[in-house]
Scaffold this motif. Structure first.
Motif, PDB file in Angstrom:
ATOM      1  N   ILE A  16       3.647   6.982   0.836  1.00  0.00           N
ATOM      2  CA  ILE A  16       2.769   6.017   1.510  1.00  0.00           C
ATOM      3  C   ILE A  16       1.335   6.309   1.106  1.00  0.00           C
ATOM      4  N   LEU A  17       0.645   5.267   0.660  1.00  0.00           N
ATOM      5  CA  LEU A  17      -0.777   5.337   0.336  1.00  0.00           C
ATOM      6  C   LEU A  17      -1.515   4.325   1.200  1.00  0.00           C
ATOM      7  N   GLY A  51       9.782   4.479  -4.637  1.00  0.00           N
ATOM      8  CA  GLY A  51       8.663   3.560  -4.698  1.00  0.00           C
ATOM      9  C   GLY A  51       7.452   4.084  -3.942  1.00  0.00           C
ATOM     10  N   VAL A  52       6.369   3.323  -4.026  1.00  0.00           N
ATOM     11  CA  VAL A  52       5.135   3.603  -3.296  1.00  0.00           C
ATOM     12  C   VAL A  52       4.899   2.461  -2.318  1.00  0.00           C
ATOM     13  N   LEU A  53       4.659   2.795  -1.063  1.00  0.00           N
ATOM     14  CA  LEU A  53       4.345   1.817  -0.023  1.00  0.00           C
ATOM     15  C   LEU A  53       2.840   1.823   0.184  1.00  0.00           C
ATOM     16  N   VAL A  54       2.213   0.706  -0.106  1.00  0.00           N
ATOM     17  CA  VAL A  54       0.760   0.604  -0.071  1.00  0.00           C
ATOM     18  C   VAL A  54       0.343  -0.109   1.211  1.00  0.00           C
ATOM     19  N   GLY A  65      -1.588  -4.565   9.947  1.00  0.00           N
ATOM     20  CA  GLY A  65      -1.668  -3.983   8.616  1.00  0.00           C
ATOM     21  C   GLY A  65      -0.773  -4.734   7.657  1.00  0.00           C
ATOM     22  N   GLN A  66      -0.989  -4.505   6.374  1.00  0.00           N
ATOM     23  CA  GLN A  66      -0.181  -5.134   5.326  1.00  0.00           C
ATOM     24  C   GLN A  66       0.560  -4.063   4.548  1.00  0.00           C
ATOM     25  N   MET A  67       1.806  -4.347   4.170  1.00  0.00           N
ATOM     26  CA  MET A  67       2.594  -3.448   3.333  1.00  0.00           C
ATOM     27  C   MET A  67       2.889  -4.118   1.996  1.00  0.00           C
ATOM     28  N   ARG A  68       2.583  -3.402   0.902  1.00  0.00           N
ATOM     29  CA  ARG A  68       3.043  -3.795  -0.424  1.00  0.00           C
ATOM     30  C   ARG A  68       4.011  -2.733  -0.927  1.00  0.00           C
ATOM     31  N   VAL A  69       4.991  -3.149  -1.727  1.00  0.00           N
ATOM     32  CA  VAL A  69       6.045  -2.242  -2.200  1.00  0.00           C
ATOM     33  C   VAL A  69       6.007  -2.185  -3.718  1.00  0.00           C
ATOM     34  N   ILE A  70       5.624  -1.034  -4.260  1.00  0.00           N
ATOM     35  CA  ILE A  70       5.607  -0.813  -5.699  1.00  0.00           C
ATOM     36  C   ILE A  70       6.825   0.021  -6.067  1.00  0.00           C
ATOM     37  N   MET A  79       9.836  -7.185  -0.324  1.00  0.00           N
ATOM     38  CA  MET A  79      10.048  -6.526   0.968  1.00  0.00           C
ATOM     39  C   MET A  79      10.880  -5.276   0.767  1.00  0.00           C
ATOM     40  N   CYS A  80      10.861  -4.413   1.751  1.00  0.00           N
ATOM     41  CA  CYS A  80      11.706  -3.216   1.743  1.00  0.00           C
ATOM     42  C   CYS A  80      11.934  -2.817   3.193  1.00  0.00           C
TER      43      CYS A  80
END
Length: 326
Positions: A16-17, A51-54, A65-70, A79-80
Motif C-alpha cells: 500500500i502506497l 500488486g501495489v494499492l495506491v 479515499g480512492q484506491m487504484r490497483v497496479i 478493482m480488487c
C-alpha cells in the motif's frame, strides 16, 4: 521518510502506497514501474507481491479515499476485492471510521469493519459492484453470444461449462468436480495472451462445490498468474454458484469460500435481474510489515536502504488458517 505497508487479504499480497502523504506524487508511468519493480520477488523486497494499492484523495465527495490497483506486470486493474479490504482497514484507521465509501475506477463502494475472524485477525466487508454479464463489458467474443452462462466452449476445455461475469473485472468461471491446476494454468495463460475470445484478457477461476454454501476456488489472475486468492474472482464465482446451483445455495446465510490462501465469506442477495444482485466480500485485512523509504529513493526505485518492521500479524493469521484445517 515515506511509509509503505506490506499487506494481504487471503494471502493475496500487496504493497500500500498512500500518495496523499507525498510531496511529489508518482505519475502513471512511475506507478507502473513501481509495480513491476517492488512486486518482483527477484528484487528481494519481502518476497514481492501481486500488486501495489495506491491511495489517493477521492474525487467523489461521498468517499473518504480512492484506491487504484497496479498489477505486478505494471498494468492497472479496475478493482480488487482482497486489496479493497486492506485499503479499507488503512483508511478506517487513518480517519477513525468504521463504515464509509471508497472510490474505485468504476464506482464508489460501501465498506465496513467486520467482526475479527480470530484474535488479531481484523476483517472488513466490501461491496463488489457493478455487475454485468454483457459481452461488451467483459469484453468477450464467442459465436455472437450476448452472454456466456453455463455454456460449453470446447475451444477452452471440452468437458467443462463456462460463465462470464464482470464485477467490474472480467471473470471466466467453471465449476468442476476436482480442480486441475494444469488445465487452469494452460487456459489462463492462453486467454491472457493474444486470443480471439477475450481481447483484453480475463481472470479464470475453477470452483469445487464442497457442500451447502461452501466452495473452493482457485484463480489464474490477469496480470498476475496463479494467485493465493482473487477477491473479485471469488465474488463472481459465488454469484454464478447462486444462479446455477440453487439447490446448494441458501440466500439467508453467508457462503464460505476456501482458497489456497485461506478462507473468505461472501453474502449474495439475488436481485430481480441477475445484474441487480448484490455481493459483499468479507475477509481478513492483514498488515504484515511496515517499510520506510525516502521519497527520493521511491521515485528512483531504489530500495537498497529501506527499513522494514514486521507487525507479527501474520503469525495470528497463520494460527487462524491452522484452526480451519484441524
Amino acid at each position: 521518510m515515506v511509509e509503505l505497508l506490506k499487506v494481504h487479504g487471503s494471502e493475496n499480497k500487496f504493497f500500500i502506497l498512500d500518495q496523499t502523504k507525498l510531496e511529489n506524487q508518482l505519475n502513471d508511468q512511475e506507478l507502473s514501474a513501481l509495480g513491476q519493480t517492488i512486486c518482483d520477488p527477484k528484487n528481494d523486497i519481502l518476497d514481492g507481491a501481486d500488486g501495489v494499492l495506491v491511495v489517493n484523495n477521492a474525487k467523489d465527495p461521498n468517499a473518504i479515499g480512492q484506491m487504484r490497483v497496479i498489477n505486478a506486470d505494471g498494468s492497472e486493474a479496475k478493482m480488487c476485492g482482497n486489496g479493497l479490504r486492506t485499503v479499507s482497514r488503512y483508511l478506517s484507521e487513518k480517519f477513525d471510521k468504521e463504515n464509509f465509501e471508497v472510490e474505485t475506477l468504476e464506482a464508489s463502494l460501501d465498506v465496513k469493519k467486520s467482526t475479527d475472524l480470530a484474535n488479531n485477525v481484523p476483517a472488513f466487508s466490501v461491496e463488489i459492484s457493478p455487475i454485468s454479464f454483457k459481452a461488451a463489458d467483459l469484453p468477450f467474443s464467442y459465436k455472437n453470444m450476448d452472454e456466456m452462462i453455463d455454456e460449453k466452449v470446447p475451444e477452452f476445455l471440452p468437458k467443462q461449462t463456462f460463465t462470464s461475469i464482470a464485477v467490474p473485472n472480467p471473470h471466466l468461471i467453471s465449476f468442476v468436480d476436482k480442480i486441475s491446476e494444469e488445465d487452469l494454468g494452460q487456459l489462463g495463460k492462453y486467454l491472457n495472451s493474444p486470443n480471439e475470445y477475450f481481447p483484453e484478457g480475463v481472470n479464470v477461476s475453477f470452483a469445487e462445490i464442497r457442500g451447502k454454501n461452501q466452495l473452493f476456488v482457485q484463480t489464474y489472475e490477469r496480470g498476475v498468474g496463479f494467485t493465493n486468492a482473487c477477491g473479485t474472482g471469488m465474488s463472481a464465482t459465488t454469484l454464478a454458484f447462486a444462479l446455477l446451483h440453487l439447490d446448494q445455495f441458501d440466500q439467508a446465510k453467508d457462503i464460505e469460500v476456501y482458497n489456497p490462501g485461506g478462507m473468505v465469506k461472501t453474502h449474495v442477495t439475488l436481485g430481480k435481474t441477475k445484474e441487480e444482485s448484490q455481493i459483499h466480500l468479507i475477509g481478513n485485512a492483514t498488515f504484515t510489515d511496515k517499510i520506510e523509504v525516502t521519497e527520493n529513493d521511491l521515485h528512483n526505485l531504489d530500495f537498497s536502504n529501506i527499513q522494514i518492521k514486521p507487525t507479527k500479524e501474520e503469525d495470528s493469521y497463520q494460527d487462524f488458517i491452522y484452526s480451519l484445517n484441524k
